[in-house]
Design a protein around this motif. Structure first.
Motif, mmCIF file in Angstrom:
data_model
loop_
_atom_site.group_PDB
_atom_site.id
_atom_site.type_symbol
_atom_site.label_atom_id
_atom_site.label_comp_id
_atom_site.label_asym_id
_atom_site.label_seq_id
_atom_site.Cartn_x
_atom_site.Cartn_y
_atom_site.Cartn_z
ATOM 1 N N LEU A 26 0.836 -1.211 0.000
ATOM 2 C CA LEU A 26 0.000 0.000 0.000
ATOM 3 C C LEU A 26 0.869 1.257 0.000
ATOM 4 O O LEU A 26 0.622 2.209 -0.755
ATOM 5 C CB LEU A 26 -0.930 -0.002 1.223
ATOM 6 N N GLN A 27 1.913 1.241 0.846
ATOM 7 C CA GLN A 27 2.805 2.401 0.895
ATOM 8 C C GLN A 27 3.456 2.634 -0.469
ATOM 9 O O GLN A 27 3.523 3.768 -0.944
ATOM 10 C CB GLN A 27 3.874 2.200 1.979
ATOM 11 N N ALA A 28 3.879 1.568 -1.103
ATOM 12 C CA ALA A 28 4.513 1.706 -2.422
ATOM 13 C C ALA A 28 3.520 2.257 -3.438
ATOM 14 O O ALA A 28 3.857 3.113 -4.262
ATOM 15 C CB ALA A 28 5.039 0.340 -2.882
ATOM 16 N N ALA A 29 2.280 1.806 -3.355
ATOM 17 C CA ALA A 29 1.265 2.257 -4.313
ATOM 18 C C ALA A 29 0.934 3.733 -4.134
ATOM 19 O O ALA A 29 0.557 4.415 -5.093
ATOM 20 C CB ALA A 29 0.004 1.414 -4.158
ATOM 21 N N LEU A 30 1.080 4.249 -2.906
ATOM 22 C CA LEU A 30 0.681 5.640 -2.653
ATOM 23 C C LEU A 30 1.849 6.613 -2.654
ATOM 24 O O LEU A 30 1.642 7.828 -2.720
ATOM 25 C CB LEU A 30 -0.081 5.729 -1.319
ATOM 26 N N THR A 31 3.070 6.113 -2.603
ATOM 27 C CA THR A 31 4.240 6.991 -2.587
ATOM 28 C C THR A 31 4.302 7.793 -3.881
ATOM 29 O O THR A 31 4.231 7.227 -4.972
ATOM 30 C CB THR A 31 5.532 6.170 -2.389
ATOM 31 N N SER A 59 1.636 9.795 3.567
ATOM 32 C CA SER A 59 0.629 9.227 2.662
ATOM 33 C C SER A 59 -0.080 8.014 3.278
ATOM 34 O O SER A 59 -1.200 7.699 2.892
ATOM 35 C CB SER A 59 1.248 8.858 1.313
ATOM 36 N N VAL A 60 0.561 7.375 4.226
ATOM 37 C CA VAL A 60 -0.100 6.290 4.961
ATOM 38 C C VAL A 60 0.222 6.455 6.453
ATOM 39 O O VAL A 60 1.377 6.633 6.834
ATOM 40 C CB VAL A 60 0.367 4.885 4.500
ATOM 41 N N LYS A 61 -0.823 6.421 7.274
ATOM 42 C CA LYS A 61 -0.663 6.549 8.723
ATOM 43 C C LYS A 61 -1.138 5.264 9.399
ATOM 44 O O LYS A 61 -1.886 4.490 8.807
ATOM 45 C CB LYS A 61 -1.488 7.734 9.229
ATOM 46 N N LEU A 239 -8.392 -5.227 2.895
ATOM 47 C CA LEU A 239 -7.448 -6.340 3.051
ATOM 48 C C LEU A 239 -6.652 -6.647 1.793
ATOM 49 O O LEU A 239 -5.784 -7.514 1.807
ATOM 50 C CB LEU A 239 -8.202 -7.595 3.528
ATOM 51 N N LYS A 240 -6.976 -5.959 0.690
ATOM 52 C CA LYS A 240 -6.211 -6.136 -0.542
ATOM 53 C C LYS A 240 -6.004 -4.766 -1.159
ATOM 54 O O LYS A 240 -6.949 -3.962 -1.227
ATOM 55 C CB LYS A 240 -6.986 -7.004 -1.531
ATOM 56 N N VAL A 241 -4.804 -4.496 -1.632
ATOM 57 C CA VAL A 241 -4.516 -3.171 -2.180
ATOM 58 C C VAL A 241 -5.422 -2.864 -3.374
ATOM 59 O O VAL A 241 -5.916 -1.744 -3.514
ATOM 60 C CB VAL A 241 -3.020 -3.047 -2.557
ATOM 61 N N ASP A 242 -5.667 -3.858 -4.209
ATOM 62 C CA ASP A 242 -6.476 -3.544 -5.403
ATOM 63 C C ASP A 242 -7.950 -3.289 -5.081
ATOM 64 O O ASP A 242 -8.683 -2.765 -5.913
ATOM 65 C CB ASP A 242 -6.297 -4.593 -6.510
ATOM 66 N N ALA A 243 -8.376 -3.641 -3.885
ATOM 67 C CA ALA A 243 -9.742 -3.297 -3.455
ATOM 68 C C ALA A 243 -9.755 -1.966 -2.698
ATOM 69 O O ALA A 243 -10.717 -1.200 -2.771
ATOM 70 C CB ALA A 243 -10.304 -4.402 -2.569
#
Ligand code: PGA
Length: 251
Positions: A26-31, A59-61, A239-243
């Motif tokens: 998730l962090q990688a996807a939002l960076t 970007s992620v807390k 529970l899944k990044v793509d969701a």
């Protein structure tokens, strides 16, 4: 202006390895991405310290799903607000309907948890919401007002200003049965009016009120487009990044 927030509530899911992998993804996807809301992941206690090493806090807390109603001492199995804060977590979900229903958490207990969370500089994400029978009886406003009044209205305006609310109709949690956009807006507007009456318009207008209950990538945009819906508390779909990512991108 109040913040838009999308918070994931992982509940009792993911081993430490699975959870850290999800946080990394998730962090990688939002960076480096432009996002128009705060993104929070609320993990089980045992993940918190590791997740704090992974998320950038911007970007992620990170947040917890609960904390104890006592400061410290002989309370086997409990985790205090100070312990949660010591991991670097900034948020804590309090009063989730599963905690209220399965673990006997009352408004009186929650009031203590809120106090301790605030003393430890944690932002409570305070959950409220009616069960199906209460909605069918037309009592949803009464129920939600009582939860807010008994759990939170002892706070000063300054402290109340640190609270995030999450309206989660219990009949919509994990059932695939989302509140309609109109039902969500109606309740959120009622909640905000309740806050206006107690703390005044300035505090009420700064309070983020999230919707929770089967929120997903297909309904998030419509739910979030309501003037009083400031984001979501997301269970299954976190529970899944793509969701989860499309819900974040709904803003
Ligand atoms: P759900 O859960 O999105 O799986 O319905 C929401 C919640 O309980 O916070």
């Amino acid at each position: 202006m109040r913040k838009n927030i999308v918070a994931g509530n992982w509940k009792m899911n993911k081993t430490l390895q699975e959870g850290t992998a999800l946080a990394k993804e998730l962090q990688a996807a939002l960076t480096g991405k432009v996002i128009n809301c705060d993104v929070i992941i609320c993990s089980p206690f045992i993940h918190l310290a590791s997740i704090n090493e992974i998320v950038d806090g911007k970007s992620v807390k990170s947040g917890a799903q609960n904390c104890a109603d006592k400061v410290s001492g002989a309370y086997t199995g409990e985790v205090s607000a100070a312990m949660v804060a010591s991991t670097g977590a900034k948020y804590v979900i309090l009063g989730h309907s599963e905690r209220r229903a399965y673990y006997g958490e009352t408004n009186a207990i929650l009031k203590e948890k809120v106090k301790l969370a605030l003393e430890n500089n944690l932002t409570p994400i305070f959950c409220i919401g009616e069960v199906l029978a209460e909605r069918e009886a037309g009592k949803q406003n009464e129920v939600v007002k009582k939860q807010i009044t008994e759990g939170l209205f002892d706070l000063s305006a300054e402290d109340f200003g640190k609270i995030v609310l999450a309206y989660e109709p219990v009949w919509a949690i994990g059932t695939g049965k989302t509140a309609t956009s109109a039902q969500a807006q109606e309740m959120h507007a009622f909640i905000r009016q309740t806050l206006v009456a107690k703390y005044g318009a300035a505090v009420a207008n700064e309070t983020s009120i999230l919707y929770g209950g089967s929120c997903n990538k297909d309904n998030a945009k419509e739910l979030f487009s309501n003037p009083d819906v400031d984001g979501g508390l997301i269970g299954g779909a976190s529970l899944k990044v793509d969701a989860f990512l499309p819900i974040v991108e709904a803003f």
